[in-house]
Design a protein around this motif. Structure first.
Motif, PDB file in Angstrom:
ATOM      1  N   THR A  72      44.464  70.823  -3.045  1.00 48.95           N
ATOM      2  CA  THR A  72      43.816  70.399  -1.807  1.00 48.95           C
ATOM      3  C   THR A  72      43.028  71.572  -1.250  1.00 48.95           C
ATOM      4  OG1 THR A  72      45.624  68.870  -1.321  1.00 48.95           O
ATOM      5  CG2 THR A  72      44.178  69.455   0.502  1.00 48.95           C
ATOM      6  N   GLU A  73      41.719  71.393  -1.117  1.00 45.83           N
ATOM      7  CA  GLU A  73      40.821  72.402  -0.560  1.00 45.83           C
ATOM      8  C   GLU A  73      40.449  71.935   0.851  1.00 45.83           C
ATOM      9  OE1 GLU A  73      36.809  74.769  -2.029  1.00 45.83           O
ATOM     10  OE2 GLU A  73      37.399  72.937  -3.042  1.00 45.83           O
ATOM     11  N   ARG A  78      38.180  68.393   0.145  1.00 45.13           N
ATOM     12  CA  ARG A  78      38.194  68.093  -1.296  1.00 45.13           C
ATOM     13  C   ARG A  78      39.610  68.135  -1.855  1.00 45.13           C
ATOM     14  NH1 ARG A  78      36.536  72.365  -5.712  1.00 45.13           N
ATOM     15  NH2 ARG A  78      36.345  71.062  -7.552  1.00 45.13           N
ATOM     16  N   PHE A  80      41.278  67.778  -5.819  1.00 50.46           N
ATOM     17  CA  PHE A  80      40.889  67.671  -7.212  1.00 50.46           C
ATOM     18  C   PHE A  80      42.067  67.996  -8.122  1.00 50.46           C
ATOM     19  CE2 PHE A  80      39.965  71.916  -5.749  1.00 50.46           C
ATOM     20  CZ  PHE A  80      40.257  72.769  -6.800  1.00 50.46           C
ATOM     21  N   GLU A  91      37.808  64.668  -8.985  1.00 48.24           N
ATOM     22  CA  GLU A  91      37.760  65.225  -7.635  1.00 48.24           C
ATOM     23  C   GLU A  91      37.380  64.132  -6.650  1.00 48.24           C
ATOM     24  OE1 GLU A  91      33.204  66.997  -7.611  1.00 48.24           O
ATOM     25  OE2 GLU A  91      34.846  68.320  -7.087  1.00 48.24           O
ATOM     26  N   ILE A  93      35.785  64.063  -2.642  1.00 47.01           N
ATOM     27  CA  ILE A  93      35.265  64.794  -1.488  1.00 47.01           C
ATOM     28  C   ILE A  93      35.159  63.806  -0.343  1.00 47.01           C
ATOM     29  CG2 ILE A  93      33.349  66.136  -0.545  1.00 47.01           C
ATOM     30  CD1 ILE A  93      32.764  67.008  -3.465  1.00 47.01           C
ATOM     31  N   ASN A  94      35.843  64.110   0.754  1.00 42.60           N
ATOM     32  CA  ASN A  94      35.914  63.229   1.908  1.00 42.60           C
ATOM     33  C   ASN A  94      34.674  63.429   2.783  1.00 42.60           C
ATOM     34  OD1 ASN A  94      37.173  61.297   3.488  1.00 42.60           O
ATOM     35  ND2 ASN A  94      38.374  62.793   4.628  1.00 42.60           N
ATOM     36  N   ARG A  95      33.569  62.834   2.387  1.00 42.94           N
ATOM     37  CA  ARG A  95      32.277  63.035   3.063  1.00 42.94           C
ATOM     38  C   ARG A  95      32.202  62.275   4.387  1.00 42.94           C
ATOM     39  NH1 ARG A  95      29.420  65.983  -0.217  1.00 42.94           N
ATOM     40  NH2 ARG A  95      29.620  65.748  -2.455  1.00 42.94           N
ATOM     41  N   VAL A 101      31.745  67.261   5.818  1.00 43.44           N
ATOM     42  CA  VAL A 101      32.934  66.637   5.247  1.00 43.44           C
ATOM     43  C   VAL A 101      34.009  66.558   6.317  1.00 43.44           C
ATOM     44  CG1 VAL A 101      32.470  67.474   2.912  1.00 43.44           C
ATOM     45  CG2 VAL A 101      33.928  68.817   4.450  1.00 43.44           C
TER      46      VAL A 101
END
Length: 125
Positions: A72-73, A78, A80, A91, A93-95, A101
């Motif tokens: 978890t980034e 993000r 992945f 991955e 990405i929570n846009r 994001v």
């Protein structure tokens, strides 16, 4: 055995006066394994061009049954997964929009058998 450690690689040095991550802070977070008996460590993922990522706070990692990690980034919104050789498996990405994001605190992997629903199709679709 070994312990897998999430190394943020930053903390206070990469925060601005506003408490937000400093733009341009290096992408040097990493997953490292440590043998507590010997003190030996090994870089598993991160800190190079192909696997660079940054999460100053709230980064998490979980080992996968395939020998890799789900990471978890937080600030990048993000989550992945990498395999045991460090290759990207998938991955998300929570846009929010094209330039922003929404931060993600944690992701979880569940075995397919965890779900009691076997067919997720919707009637009429």
């Amino acid at each position: 055995g070994t312990i897998a450690v999430f190394d943020n690689g930053h903390y206070r040095t990469d925060f601005g006066r506003d408490g937000l991550p400093r733009p341009g802070a290096p992408l040097n977070s990493a997953i490292v394994t440590v043998d507590p008996r010997t003190g030996a460590s090994r870089l598993v993922y991160g800190r190079d061009v192909e696997s660079a990522f940054r999460t100053i706070i709230r980064g998490k990692h979980d080992p996968t049954s395939a020998g890799g990690y789900m990471i978890t980034e937080f600030e990048a919104g993000r989550i992945f997964e990498v395999d045991g050789q460090g290759n990207l498996v998938w991955e998300f990405i929570n846009r929010f929009d094209d330039t922003r994001v929404i931060e993600l605190t944690e992701g979880r992997l569940y075995e397919r058998s965890y779900f009691s629903v076997s067919d997720w199709s919707c009637p009429g679709n």
